[in-house]
Design an enzyme around this catalytic site. Sequence first.
Site, PDB file in Angstrom:
ATOM      1  N   ASP A   1       0.878  -1.171   0.000  1.00 30.99           N
ATOM      2  CA  ASP A   1       0.000   0.000   0.000  1.00 30.99           C
ATOM      3  C   ASP A   1       0.914   1.220   0.000  1.00 30.99           C
ATOM      4  O   ASP A   1       1.574   1.510   0.998  1.00 30.99           O
ATOM      5  CB  ASP A   1      -0.890  -0.008   1.245  1.00 30.99           C
ATOM      6  CG  ASP A   1      -1.813   1.204   1.320  1.00 30.99           C
ATOM      7  OD1 ASP A   1      -1.683   2.130   0.490  1.00 30.99           O
ATOM      8  OD2 ASP A   1      -2.662   1.238   2.242  1.00 30.99           O
TER       9      ASP A   1
ATOM     10  N   ASN B   1       3.595   2.730 -11.039  1.00 28.39           N
ATOM     11  CA  ASN B   1       2.357   2.751 -11.823  1.00 28.39           C
ATOM     12  C   ASN B   1       1.117   3.037 -10.986  1.00 28.39           C
ATOM     13  O   ASN B   1       0.134   3.571 -11.506  1.00 28.39           O
ATOM     14  CB  ASN B   1       2.198   1.396 -12.531  1.00 28.39           C
ATOM     15  CG  ASN B   1       0.833   1.232 -13.122  1.00 28.39           C
ATOM     16  OD1 ASN B   1       0.489   1.846 -14.130  1.00 28.39           O
ATOM     17  ND2 ASN B   1       0.008   0.393 -12.494  1.00 28.39           N
TER      18      ASN B   1
ATOM     19  N   ALA C   1      -7.224  17.922  -8.584  1.00 28.16           N
ATOM     20  CA  ALA C   1      -6.241  17.240  -7.742  1.00 28.16           C
ATOM     21  C   ALA C   1      -5.311  16.380  -8.591  1.00 28.16           C
ATOM     22  O   ALA C   1      -4.102  16.313  -8.327  1.00 28.16           O
ATOM     23  CB  ALA C   1      -6.965  16.374  -6.712  1.00 28.16           C
ATOM     24  N   TYR C   2      -5.868  15.722  -9.601  1.00 28.76           N
ATOM     25  CA  TYR C   2      -5.073  14.835 -10.449  1.00 28.76           C
ATOM     26  C   TYR C   2      -3.999  15.630 -11.190  1.00 28.76           C
ATOM     27  O   TYR C   2      -2.839  15.201 -11.257  1.00 28.76           O
ATOM     28  CB  TYR C   2      -5.998  14.128 -11.445  1.00 28.76           C
ATOM     29  CG  TYR C   2      -5.312  13.071 -12.274  1.00 28.76           C
ATOM     30  CD1 TYR C   2      -5.041  11.807 -11.752  1.00 28.76           C
ATOM     31  CD2 TYR C   2      -4.942  13.326 -13.598  1.00 28.76           C
ATOM     32  CE1 TYR C   2      -4.421  10.831 -12.522  1.00 28.76           C
ATOM     33  CE2 TYR C   2      -4.325  12.354 -14.368  1.00 28.76           C
ATOM     34  CZ  TYR C   2      -4.063  11.112 -13.818  1.00 28.76           C
ATOM     35  OH  TYR C   2      -3.439  10.148 -14.581  1.00 28.76           O
TER      36      TYR C   2
ATOM     37  N   VAL D   1      -2.504  18.505 -10.411  1.00 26.78           N
ATOM     38  CA  VAL D   1      -1.422  18.945  -9.519  1.00 26.78           C
ATOM     39  C   VAL D   1      -0.578  17.756  -9.061  1.00 26.78           C
ATOM     40  O   VAL D   1       0.650  17.857  -8.943  1.00 26.78           O
ATOM     41  CB  VAL D   1      -1.991  19.723  -8.322  1.00 26.78           C
ATOM     42  CG1 VAL D   1      -0.882  20.069  -7.324  1.00 26.78           C
ATOM     43  CG2 VAL D   1      -2.679  21.006  -8.799  1.00 26.78           C
TER      44      VAL D   1
ATOM     45  N   VAL E   1      -5.847   5.271 -22.034  1.00 25.75           N
ATOM     46  CA  VAL E   1      -5.849   3.814 -22.143  1.00 25.75           C
ATOM     47  C   VAL E   1      -7.152   3.239 -21.584  1.00 25.75           C
ATOM     48  O   VAL E   1      -7.678   3.706 -20.575  1.00 25.75           O
ATOM     49  CB  VAL E   1      -4.641   3.219 -21.372  1.00 25.75           C
ATOM     50  CG1 VAL E   1      -4.602   1.708 -21.516  1.00 25.75           C
ATOM     51  CG2 VAL E   1      -3.331   3.828 -21.892  1.00 25.75           C
TER      52      VAL E   1
END
Length: 263
Positions: A62, A89, A185-186, A188, A219
């Site tokens: 995690d 990833n 948020a993604y 930044v 994807v």
Amino acid sequence: MAKVTGTALVTGGNRGLGLEVCRQLGRLGMKVLLAARDIAAGAEATSALHAEGLEVTFEPLDVTSQESIANLADRLERQGTRLSALVNNAGIALDGFNADVVERTLAVNFFGVMHLTRRLLPLMAEHGRIVMVSSGMGELRGLSPTARRRFDPPPSQEELVAHVRAFLEDVRSDQYTEKGWPGSAYRVSKVGLNTLTRLLAEELKARHLLVNAVCPGWVRTRMGGAGASRGVEEGADTLVWAATLPPDGPTGGFFRDRRAIPW
């Protein structure tokens, strides 16, 4: 492609893009450590790759837990493992925009990558490769001039962390717009990840480690959705390329379809 030796660790390897990266690296001849938070899903994915004749080991991880990161690193150290490649990833893209979404997104996409990479650096073999799975959303052109100056040119890692934390606090206080931050948020998190890539690449040149960010494109995965333009095979291609670069390969770059793109 010629056979490649060594050991690669891939986070978020239980499905989608991560699973395909594990598959392609295994087919090239690498021993693959498939790391995932979901133990049942990780074990199932590993069994599926075993059935294809690939050398894959499941490693519970995690990335938001420093204890989990430490446990993984300790296991690998005890086994005498040296990593030829680390593919960061694991990532999330959540719906909505508020302080909770920002905190959870940064915990995985930025801080998780930073903490894991730092902890595994002593286990990286000479000429090892570190791959950051990024996104076109992380390109600097998507930022306001005010926000861009925080990341370009890259500040120190301490300043980078401070900027990322400031974004969260500015969202909490509803001041993010006046501070020049985007409402994503993604975005930044990926800008921060790209900046970290540039810092690590410079820092690790003396150890001959190659550190690059890759945009796999849109994807068809659980994150990308069924309408995405690329299959996982195409999306994984440049990630695998960056994870198997020759010793004189590029470092400190941002790539899509094996070609450099602007930060």
